[in-house]
Write a protein that holds these residues in place. Structure first.
Motif, PDB file in Angstrom:
ATOM      1  N   PHE A 134      10.101  -5.475   1.963  1.00  0.00           N
ATOM      2  CA  PHE A 134      10.312  -6.271   3.166  1.00  0.00           C
ATOM      3  C   PHE A 134      10.471  -7.727   2.745  1.00  0.00           C
ATOM      4  CE2 PHE A 134       7.658  -2.696   4.711  1.00  0.00           C
ATOM      5  CZ  PHE A 134       8.578  -2.138   5.584  1.00  0.00           C
ATOM      6  N   GLY A 135      11.455  -8.406   3.314  1.00  0.00           N
ATOM      7  CA  GLY A 135      11.712  -9.790   2.964  1.00  0.00           C
ATOM      8  C   GLY A 135      11.015 -10.764   3.887  1.00  0.00           C
ATOM      9  N   ALA A 136      11.400 -12.020   3.774  1.00  0.00           N
ATOM     10  CA  ALA A 136      10.732 -13.094   4.496  1.00  0.00           C
ATOM     11  C   ALA A 136      10.841 -12.940   6.009  1.00  0.00           C
ATOM     12  CB  ALA A 136      11.314 -14.438   4.066  1.00  0.00           C
ATOM     13  N   GLN A 137      11.933 -12.358   6.495  1.00  0.00           N
ATOM     14  CA  GLN A 137      12.091 -12.252   7.946  1.00  0.00           C
ATOM     15  C   GLN A 137      11.074 -11.294   8.560  1.00  0.00           C
ATOM     16  OE1 GLN A 137      16.071 -12.139   9.681  1.00  0.00           O
ATOM     17  NE2 GLN A 137      16.924 -12.557   7.659  1.00  0.00           N
ATOM     18  N   VAL A 138      10.660 -10.275   7.813  1.00  0.00           N
ATOM     19  CA  VAL A 138       9.608  -9.379   8.293  1.00  0.00           C
ATOM     20  C   VAL A 138       8.242  -9.961   7.989  1.00  0.00           C
ATOM     21  CG1 VAL A 138       8.521  -7.123   7.959  1.00  0.00           C
ATOM     22  CG2 VAL A 138      11.003  -7.288   8.202  1.00  0.00           C
ATOM     23  N   CYS A 139       8.033 -10.380   6.746  1.00  0.00           N
ATOM     24  CA  CYS A 139       6.710 -10.885   6.347  1.00  0.00           C
ATOM     25  C   CYS A 139       6.302 -12.120   7.143  1.00  0.00           C
ATOM     26  CB  CYS A 139       6.707 -11.233   4.852  1.00  0.00           C
ATOM     27  SG  CYS A 139       7.029  -9.834   3.762  1.00  0.00           S
ATOM     28  N   GLY A 140       7.263 -12.983   7.417  1.00  0.00           N
ATOM     29  CA  GLY A 140       6.960 -14.243   8.076  1.00  0.00           C
ATOM     30  C   GLY A 140       6.881 -14.165   9.585  1.00  0.00           C
ATOM     31  N   ASP A 141       7.158 -13.009  10.148  1.00  0.00           N
ATOM     32  CA  ASP A 141       7.108 -12.801  11.596  1.00  0.00           C
ATOM     33  C   ASP A 141       5.964 -11.835  11.878  1.00  0.00           C
ATOM     34  OD1 ASP A 141       7.425 -12.146  14.247  1.00  0.00           O
ATOM     35  OD2 ASP A 141       9.525 -11.521  14.065  1.00  0.00           O
ATOM     36  N   LEU A 142       4.889 -12.325  12.459  1.00  0.00           N
ATOM     37  CA  LEU A 142       3.714 -11.478  12.648  1.00  0.00           C
ATOM     38  C   LEU A 142       3.985 -10.304  13.576  1.00  0.00           C
ATOM     39  CD1 LEU A 142       0.772 -14.041  12.791  1.00  0.00           C
ATOM     40  CD2 LEU A 142       1.543 -12.639  10.871  1.00  0.00           C
ATOM     41  N   SER A 143       4.928 -10.439  14.484  1.00  0.00           N
ATOM     42  CA  SER A 143       5.235  -9.315  15.362  1.00  0.00           C
ATOM     43  C   SER A 143       5.849  -8.162  14.582  1.00  0.00           C
ATOM     44  CB  SER A 143       6.187  -9.745  16.481  1.00  0.00           C
ATOM     45  OG  SER A 143       7.462 -10.080  15.965  1.00  0.00           O
ATOM     46  N   ALA A 144       6.406  -8.453  13.417  1.00  0.00           N
ATOM     47  CA  ALA A 144       7.006  -7.416  12.571  1.00  0.00           C
ATOM     48  C   ALA A 144       6.108  -7.097  11.382  1.00  0.00           C
ATOM     49  CB  ALA A 144       8.385  -7.867  12.076  1.00  0.00           C
ATOM     50  N   GLY A 145       5.744  -8.120  10.620  1.00  0.00           N
ATOM     51  CA  GLY A 145       4.975  -7.896   9.397  1.00  0.00           C
ATOM     52  C   GLY A 145       3.556  -7.428   9.632  1.00  0.00           C
ATOM     53  N   ALA A 146       2.920  -7.910  10.708  1.00  0.00           N
ATOM     54  CA  ALA A 146       1.548  -7.484  10.999  1.00  0.00           C
ATOM     55  C   ALA A 146       1.507  -6.164  11.746  1.00  0.00           C
ATOM     56  CB  ALA A 146       0.825  -8.564  11.803  1.00  0.00           C
ATOM     57  N   ALA A 147       2.665  -5.639  12.120  1.00  0.00           N
ATOM     58  CA  ALA A 147       2.734  -4.329  12.768  1.00  0.00           C
ATOM     59  C   ALA A 147       2.941  -3.210  11.756  1.00  0.00           C
ATOM     60  CB  ALA A 147       3.865  -4.309  13.791  1.00  0.00           C
ATOM     61  N   ARG A 148       3.151  -3.573  10.501  1.00  0.00           N
ATOM     62  CA  ARG A 148       3.325  -2.587   9.436  1.00  0.00           C
ATOM     63  C   ARG A 148       2.100  -2.635   8.535  1.00  0.00           C
ATOM     64  NH1 ARG A 148       8.553  -4.417  10.694  1.00  0.00           N
ATOM     65  NH2 ARG A 148      10.144  -2.780  10.668  1.00  0.00           N
ATOM     66  N   GLU A 149       1.473  -1.466   8.352  1.00  0.00           N
ATOM     67  CA  GLU A 149       0.220  -1.404   7.611  1.00  0.00           C
ATOM     68  C   GLU A 149       0.393  -0.641   6.302  1.00  0.00           C
ATOM     69  OE1 GLU A 149      -3.347  -0.722  10.337  1.00  0.00           O
ATOM     70  OE2 GLU A 149      -1.680  -0.243  11.677  1.00  0.00           O
ATOM     71  N   TRP A 150      -0.404  -1.012   5.329  1.00  0.00           N
ATOM     72  CA  TRP A 150      -0.435  -0.322   4.035  1.00  0.00           C
ATOM     73  C   TRP A 150      -1.858   0.181   3.796  1.00  0.00           C
ATOM     74  CZ3 TRP A 150      -4.106  -2.328   0.890  1.00  0.00           C
ATOM     75  CH2 TRP A 150      -4.524  -3.639   1.157  1.00  0.00           C
ATOM     76  N   ILE A 151      -1.992   1.162   2.930  1.00  0.00           N
ATOM     77  CA  ILE A 151      -3.312   1.652   2.545  1.00  0.00           C
ATOM     78  C   ILE A 151      -3.287   2.049   1.082  1.00  0.00           C
ATOM     79  CG2 ILE A 151      -2.898   4.064   3.176  1.00  0.00           C
ATOM     80  CD1 ILE A 151      -5.838   4.124   4.217  1.00  0.00           C
ATOM     81  N   VAL A 152      -4.386   1.772   0.392  1.00  0.00           N
ATOM     82  CA  VAL A 152      -4.599   2.242  -0.972  1.00  0.00           C
ATOM     83  C   VAL A 152      -5.927   2.997  -0.957  1.00  0.00           C
ATOM     84  CG1 VAL A 152      -4.933   1.617  -3.385  1.00  0.00           C
ATOM     85  CG2 VAL A 152      -3.315   0.326  -1.977  1.00  0.00           C
ATOM     86  N   PRO A 153      -5.905   4.324  -1.035  1.00  0.00           N
ATOM     87  CA  PRO A 153      -7.134   5.112  -0.969  1.00  0.00           C
ATOM     88  C   PRO A 153      -7.835   5.166  -2.322  1.00  0.00           C
ATOM     89  CG  PRO A 153      -5.268   6.568  -1.208  1.00  0.00           C
ATOM     90  CD  PRO A 153      -4.706   5.172  -1.138  1.00  0.00           C
ATOM     91  N   ASP A 154      -9.124   5.522  -2.293  1.00  0.00           N
ATOM     92  CA  ASP A 154      -9.867   5.603  -3.556  1.00  0.00           C
ATOM     93  C   ASP A 154     -10.251   7.029  -3.939  1.00  0.00           C
ATOM     94  OD1 ASP A 154     -12.015   6.256  -1.934  1.00  0.00           O
ATOM     95  OD2 ASP A 154     -13.132   4.409  -2.278  1.00  0.00           O
ATOM     96  N   GLY A 155      -9.838   8.018  -3.147  1.00  0.00           N
ATOM     97  CA  GLY A 155     -10.147   9.400  -3.476  1.00  0.00           C
ATOM     98  C   GLY A 155     -11.527   9.854  -3.054  1.00  0.00           C
ATOM     99  N   THR A 156     -12.273   9.003  -2.357  1.00  0.00           N
ATOM    100  CA  THR A 156     -13.595   9.380  -1.856  1.00  0.00           C
ATOM    101  C   THR A 156     -13.694   9.264  -0.337  1.00  0.00           C
ATOM    102  OG1 THR A 156     -14.654   7.193  -1.879  1.00  0.00           O
ATOM    103  CG2 THR A 156     -14.560   8.388  -3.978  1.00  0.00           C
ATOM    104  N   GLY A 157     -12.653   8.758   0.300  1.00  0.00           N
ATOM    105  CA  GLY A 157     -12.676   8.469   1.733  1.00  0.00           C
ATOM    106  C   GLY A 157     -12.635   6.981   2.014  1.00  0.00           C
ATOM    107  N   GLY A 158     -12.888   6.165   0.988  1.00  0.00           N
ATOM    108  CA  GLY A 158     -12.785   4.713   1.126  1.00  0.00           C
ATOM    109  C   GLY A 158     -11.372   4.251   0.840  1.00  0.00           C
ATOM    110  N   TYR A 159     -11.150   2.949   0.999  1.00  0.00           N
ATOM    111  CA  TYR A 159      -9.788   2.443   0.864  1.00  0.00           C
ATOM    112  C   TYR A 159      -9.766   0.922   0.859  1.00  0.00           C
ATOM    113  CZ  TYR A 159     -10.597   2.177   5.924  1.00  0.00           C
ATOM    114  OH  TYR A 159     -11.145   1.927   7.157  1.00  0.00           O
ATOM    115  N   ALA A 160      -8.599   0.389   0.501  1.00  0.00           N
ATOM    116  CA  ALA A 160      -8.182  -0.965   0.840  1.00  0.00           C
ATOM    117  C   ALA A 160      -7.052  -0.814   1.843  1.00  0.00           C
ATOM    118  CB  ALA A 160      -7.697  -1.719  -0.393  1.00  0.00           C
TER     119      ALA A 160
END
Length: 642
Positions: free
Chosen positions: A4-30
Motif C-alpha cells: 500500500f502506498g502513501a495514498q492509503v497509508c496517509g488516509d486514516l479512512s483507508a489505512g486504518a481500516a486495513r488490519e494486519w496480524i502476526v501470530p505467535d502460535g500460542t494464541g497471542g499476536y501482534a
C-alpha cells in the motif's frame, strides 16, 4: 507480497481500516493497522496468551512510538494516535511512504525528506516473544532514533486507566520488567513513567463498547544510527527467557513462513496458507488446536471441526490434524464434543460440533489412509451414535423418524447461536436441516469406516437409510416454487421441521449442507435456483433478503449486532458449502464464486478473510477480521479445484 502506498497509508479512512496480524502460535499476536493507528482495544505489539489457554490473553506492549532527530536537529514523530477529544496526534501516518506485507510480515517505510526509516517485526513461533527492527535506510548524516515504550498489563478484552496504580516497572538488563509479567529489552533504556491519557479506539466506539483507555510510557530506547544501521527491541512474556536478537527473530519468521508456502500456487494461495497457519496453535494438552478468530475468539470445537479439512488436509498438515482429532475425541462426554473453555469452564453445548467431528474424522481417513486412527477412534464414534439414539443433553436425540431433534429453554445449539439478554435470536428448536444433513452424512461416514476396517456396518447402514428416507419425506418445501410440477429434488428445504411453531420455511444457507456434504442426502442433485438469492461477493447471507426478519447491516452496540448476527449478515465460510452444492455431480467449477473473496483478502484483515459482512451492498466486512472457518473453506475449495 502486498503493498500500500502513501495514498492509503496517509488516509486514516483507508489505512486504518486495513488490519494486519502476526501470530505467535500460542494464541497471542501482534496486531494493528496499515497506518499504525490503534483502532481496537486489541491492537498492540505484544498480546500474550497464557500457556495452553489461547483465549486468555493480556495486552502488554501497546506501542513503540518512534521519534527521529534529524541531522538538522529537528524532530519528526512517526507514531499516530487518536485521542478522546478527536485529535490525531502525532500524525506520523502522513510520513509513511509505503506499507508492505512480505512473507506474512509487516514493514513500514517512512520518509522525512532524504531520511528513510523502515520498521519490521515478527514473533517467535511457539512463544509470546516479539522482535522489532528499525533500520535507517538512507540519510545525509547520522540520526538519533528514540522509541517510546507504551505499556499496560490488562485483559485483552478490557481497559486500564490512570485512576488505578501505575504499572510496576523494574529495571532489568537492557530494559525493564513490567508488572512482573513481561520484559522489554533494547539499547540505552531510560525510565520516564508518564501516563498518556485518553487513547481512543474508534472501532470500539462503533461497536458500542468502552473506547478510551490510558497508556503508560515506561521509558525510552534510543540509538544514534548511520545509514544501514538498526535499532532492535524485543518484548516477551515471562521473565525467565533472554533476548534473542530482533533481526534473528524476523529472519527466522521469514524462513518459516516461506517454508510453509513453498508449494503455494499463486499469491492468493500463499496468503491463504499463511492465514491458515495463524489459527493453528498449541492447545491445553500439548496437542494442536484452532483459534476460531482473531482478535477475540479462543478455541471452539464447532469452528475447529468445520475448518478441519481446509486447515489440515488442504495444507498437508496431516500429523498435526491427527493429534488434534485424538485430543478432541478425549473430550467426548455422553456423546457430545466439548465446545469451548473460553468462558472459564468446559462446555458441551452444541448440537452440531460432534457431527462435524464425524465429518472431520471421515475426511482425514479418506484423505490420508490413516486406518490406525480410524480403528482407534471408531469406538468413540459408535458411542456418539448410541448417545444420540438414547438422548443426551438439551433434548438432543434421534426422534421416531430417525432424524435429530434438539432444543431447551434459553439455549441456541446450532451455529446460529446469538443471544440478547440471554434470549436466543434463532433458537431453531426442532429438527434443523443442516444438523440432520450432518447426522445422515456422519452415519454414512461411520458405515464407510467400518467397512474399510472389515467391521460389520449393517446397523449403522440401516440407521442411515432410515434417516435419509425421513429427510426426503420431511424437508423438501413445495410452496416456495412458482411451479408445483418442479421435480422434488430441485425444491428448497425447510430450515427446521417439527419446531414449536411447526415447520420453518425461512430461506437460509443451512440447507446447502444437504447438497454439499460427501454423503449428504441431496448430494449430486440440482440446487434450487431460489437459493442463489442468498449469494453475495463475500458468500451467502444468513437469511434471504426478502424474509421479514432480514437485517442488512451488521452494526451498532452488542445487542443490536447480536440481533442481526444470523438474520441476513453474510458468512464467508458458507461459500464452501455453496460452491460444493453448485458443483457436486454437475461438473461445474466453483472458481468464479471465489473472486469476490479473493479481492477481499486485501481489503480488511490483510491476507485473510473476515468473520462476517453486511448483507446489503457494498457488503462491509464486520466481526473478526481474521476468521478460521472463512479462510479454511476458501482454501479448501480453491485447492480442491486446483
Amino acid at each position: 507480497m502486498v503493498v500500500f502506498g502513501a495514498q492509503v497509508c496517509g488516509d486514516l479512512s483507508a489505512g486504518a481500516a486495513r488490519e494486519w496480524i502476526v501470530p505467535d502460535g500460542t494464541g497471542g499476536y501482534a496486531m494493528g493497522t496499515v497506518s499504525g493507528l490503534r483502532t481496537r482495544r486489541y491492537h498492540g505489539l505484544l498480546v500474550a496468551a497464557e500457556p495452553g489457554q489461547p483465549a486468555r490473553r493480556h495486552m502488554a506492549l501497546a506501542a513503540l512510538d518512534p521519534v527521529v532527530t534529524l541531522p538538522s536537529g529537528a524532530t519528526a514523530e512517526l507514531a499516530v494516535h487518536e485521542w478522546a477529544g478527536g485529535a490525531i496526534s502525532p500524525a506520523g501516518h502522513t510520513l509513511l511512504e509505503r506499507f508492505d506485507l512480505v512473507d506474512g510480515l509487516p514493514r513500514w517505510r517512512w520518509r522525512i525528506g532524504p531520511v528513510v526509516l523502515e520498521r519490521e517485526l515478527a514473533m517467535v513461533h511457539g512463544r509470546a516473544h516479539l522482535g522489532v527492527v528499525h533500520r535507517l535506510v538512507s540519510a545525509p548524516g547520522p540520526v538519533t532514533l528514540t522509541l517510546k515504550a507504551l505499556v499496560t498489563w490488562r485483559d485483552a478484552h478490557g481497559e486500564r486507566t490512570a485512576d488505578g496504580p501505575e504499572p510496576r516497572v523494574e529495571a532489568h538488563g537492557g530494559g525493564a520488567v513490567v508488572e512482573g509479567a513481561f520484559r522489554i529489552d533494547g539499547p540505552s533504556f531510560t525510565r520516564t513513567s508518564q501516563w498518556y491519557r485518553g487513547a481512543h479506539a474508534r472501532l470500539e466506539r462503533d461497536r458500542g463498547l468502552t473506547s478510551d483507555e490510558d497508556l503508560f510510557c515506561a521509558g525510552e530506547f534510543s540509538a544514534r544510527l548511520e545509514p544501514g544501521q538498526s535499532l532492535e527491541v524485543e518484548a516477551w512474556a515471562g521473565t525467565g527467557a533472554e533476548a534473542r536478537g530482533a533481526e534473528r527473530i524476523v529472519a527466522a519468521a521469514r524462513r518459516r513462513n516461506r517454508s510453509i508456502t513453498h508449494d503455494a500456487g499463486d499469491d492468493v494461495d500463499r496468503a491463504l496458507v499463511l492465514a491458515a497457519d495463524a489459527f493453528v496453535v498449541a492447545g491445553a494438552a500439548g496437542a494442536p488446536d484452532v483459534v476460531a478468530g482473531y482478535p477475540w475468539f479462543g478455541t471452539w470445537s464447532r469452528d475447529t471441526m468445520t475448518s478441519y479439512e481446509g486447515l489440515f488436509l488442504s495444507t498437508g498438515w496431516y500429523d498435526e490434524g491427527r493429534e488434534l482429532l485424538r485430543a478432541y475425541a478425549a473430550t467426548l462426554d455422553d456423546g457430545m464434543l466439548a465446545n469451548t473453555a473460553d468462558t472459564g469452564r468446559t462446555e458441551h453445548n452444541t448440537v452440531d460440533a460432534t457431527l462435524w467431528f464425524l465429518h472431520a474424522v471421515d475426511r482425514h481417513v479418506c484423505g490420508t489412509g490413516d486406518d490406525d486412527l480410524a480403528a482407534e477412534i471408531l469406538p468413540a464414534l459408535d458411542e456418539i451414535v448410541a448417545a444420540h439414539l438414547r438422548g443426551t443433553r438439551y433434548g438432543i436425540r434421534a426422534d421416531a423418524d430417525g432424524l435429530i431433534t434438539q432444543g431447551a429453554p434459553g439455549v441456541a445449539l446450532t451455529w446460529m447461536d446469538a443471544r440478547v439478554d440471554g434470549v436466543p435470536i434463532t433458537p431453531r428448536a426442532g429438527k434443523p436441516v443442516e444438523v440432520n444433513a450432518l447426522w445422515i452424512n456422519g452415519l454414512a461416514a461411520i458405515g464407510a469406516l467400518k467397512e474399510r476396517l472389515g467391521r460389520d456396518a449393517a446397523d449403522v447402514r440401516a440407521l442411515h437409510e432410515w434417516a435419509s428416507a425421513s429427510f426426503e419425506r420431511r424437508f423438501p418445501y413445495e410452496r416456495r416454487l412458482h411451479s408445483a410440477t418442479a421435480p422434488r429434488d430441485a425444491r428448497p428445504l425447510y430450515d427446521v421441521v417439527d419446531g414449536p411453531a411447526g415447520d420453518d420455511p425461512a430461506l437460509r444457507p443451512n440447507q446447502l449442507l444437504a447438497w454439499s456434504l460427501p454423503y449428504g442426502p441431496m448430494r449430486g442433485r440440482a440446487l434450487p435456483e431460489s437459493v442463489s438469492a442468498l449469494l453475495t461477493p463475500l458468500g451467502p447471507r444468513s437469511l434471504g433478503p426478502d424474509e421479514p426478519a432480514y437485517t442488512g447491516v451488521h452494526a451498532g452496540g452488542p445487542a443490536q449486532r447480536d440481533a442481526g448476527y444470523h438474520q441476513g449478515t453474510v458468512w464467508p465460510w458458507m461459500i464452501g458449502p455453496y460452491a460444493d452444492a453448485r458443483s457436486a455431480g454437475l461438473a461445474k467449477s466453483p472458481e468464479e464464486l471465489l473472486r469476490g473473496i479473493e479481492a477481499h483478502l486485501w481489503e480488511w484483515g490483510v491476507g485473510s478473510v473476515s468473520e462476517t459482512a453486511d448483507g446489503d451492498p457494498p457488503h462491509r466486512a464486520t466481526g473478526c477480521p481474521f476468521q478460521a472457518w472463512s479462510v479454511a473453506e476458501v482454501l479448501r475449495v480453491r485447492r480442491n479445484v486446483g
